[in-house]
Write a protein that holds these residues in place. Structure first.
Motif, PDB file in Angstrom:
ATOM      1  N   LEU A  33      -6.352  39.457  -0.359  1.00  0.00           N
ATOM      2  CA  LEU A  33      -6.169  38.206  -1.097  1.00  0.00           C
ATOM      3  C   LEU A  33      -4.692  37.961  -1.413  1.00  0.00           C
ATOM      4  O   LEU A  33      -4.218  36.830  -1.350  1.00  0.00           O
ATOM      5  N   LYS A  34      -3.979  39.029  -1.749  1.00  0.00           N
ATOM      6  CA  LYS A  34      -2.550  38.887  -2.038  1.00  0.00           C
ATOM      7  C   LYS A  34      -1.797  38.429  -0.795  1.00  0.00           C
ATOM      8  O   LYS A  34      -0.919  37.571  -0.867  1.00  0.00           O
ATOM      9  N   LYS A  35      -2.169  38.993   0.351  1.00  0.00           N
ATOM     10  CA  LYS A  35      -1.521  38.608   1.614  1.00  0.00           C
ATOM     11  C   LYS A  35      -1.783  37.139   1.938  1.00  0.00           C
ATOM     12  O   LYS A  35      -0.944  36.465   2.522  1.00  0.00           O
ATOM     13  N   GLU A  36      -2.944  36.641   1.525  1.00  0.00           N
ATOM     14  CA  GLU A  36      -3.302  35.240   1.778  1.00  0.00           C
ATOM     15  C   GLU A  36      -2.838  34.321   0.642  1.00  0.00           C
ATOM     16  O   GLU A  36      -3.282  33.189   0.543  1.00  0.00           O
ATOM     17  N   LYS A  37      -1.980  34.853  -0.248  1.00  0.00           N
ATOM     18  CA  LYS A  37      -1.406  34.093  -1.366  1.00  0.00           C
ATOM     19  C   LYS A  37      -2.460  33.648  -2.382  1.00  0.00           C
ATOM     20  O   LYS A  37      -2.318  32.620  -3.030  1.00  0.00           O
ATOM     21  N   CYS A  38      -3.529  34.409  -2.520  1.00  0.00           N
ATOM     22  CA  CYS A  38      -4.544  34.162  -3.543  1.00  0.00           C
ATOM     23  C   CYS A  38      -4.327  35.197  -4.637  1.00  0.00           C
ATOM     24  O   CYS A  38      -4.446  36.389  -4.396  1.00  0.00           O
ATOM     25  N   HIS A  39      -3.988  34.739  -5.825  1.00  0.00           N
ATOM     26  CA  HIS A  39      -3.711  35.654  -6.923  1.00  0.00           C
ATOM     27  C   HIS A  39      -4.811  35.542  -7.969  1.00  0.00           C
ATOM     28  O   HIS A  39      -5.227  34.442  -8.322  1.00  0.00           O
ATOM     29  N   PRO A  40      -5.282  36.683  -8.462  1.00  0.00           N
ATOM     30  CA  PRO A  40      -6.376  36.643  -9.426  1.00  0.00           C
ATOM     31  C   PRO A  40      -5.900  36.169 -10.799  1.00  0.00           C
ATOM     32  O   PRO A  40      -4.860  36.587 -11.282  1.00  0.00           O
ATOM     33  N   TYR A  41      -6.640  35.278 -11.368  1.00  0.00           N
ATOM     34  CA  TYR A  41      -6.388  34.856 -12.734  1.00  0.00           C
ATOM     35  C   TYR A  41      -7.672  34.224 -13.258  1.00  0.00           C
ATOM     36  O   TYR A  41      -8.544  33.819 -12.493  1.00  0.00           O
TER      37      TYR A  41
END
Length: 134
Positions: free
Chosen positions: A91-99
């Motif tokens: 997810l981080k590689k795909e620019k999706c950050h958890p929040y």
């Protein structure tokens, strides 16, 4: 002992002469014979390492996040049989950050007026003036 090919290992087990090499240690032969009887080969055992995540798996994870953005990375990992840390990295590689969105305050109609009154009061206090009462 350096890395040997399968052929070199078999030669060592059969004790064929190696004029260019030092004599074979008894422990080396013993270890290779034990390995042969245990596994049926003297090849190197494949060691663990990073698992490759297929494009299909990446798509499954991204679709699951899109369908349910509040699902945890642990749950997504369980659903797709991959470790949650792999899900986080993907997810981080795909620019999706958890929040998580947390609504803390509700805005009211009179909020702008109250903010303006507060700012004026602070300005009067900083200037050392009396706060006018209306």
């Amino acid at each position: 002992m350096g890395r040997l090919s399968e052929r070199e290992r078999i030669i060592e087990i059969l004790m064929i002469e190696h004029p260019e090499r030092a004599p074979i240690a008894r422990s080396t032969v013993s270890r290779l014979v034990s390995k042969y009887f245990a596994t049926g080969t003297v090849k190197e055992v494949q060691r663990g390492g990073r698992t490759h995540v297929s494009e299909e798996m990446k798509l499954n994870v991204l679709l699951e996040v899109e369908e349910n953005p509040h699902c945890s990375t642990r749950q997504i990992g369980l659903n797709n049989n991959i470790d949650h840390s792999t899900v986080v990295k993907l997810l981080k590689k795909e620019k999706c950050h958890p929040y998580k969105v947390h609504l803390l305050h509700e805005l009211n109609e009179d909020d702008p007026d109250r903010r303006l009154d507060f700012c004026e009061e602070i300005m009067f206090r900083c200037d050392g003036e009396e706060i006018p009462t209306f």
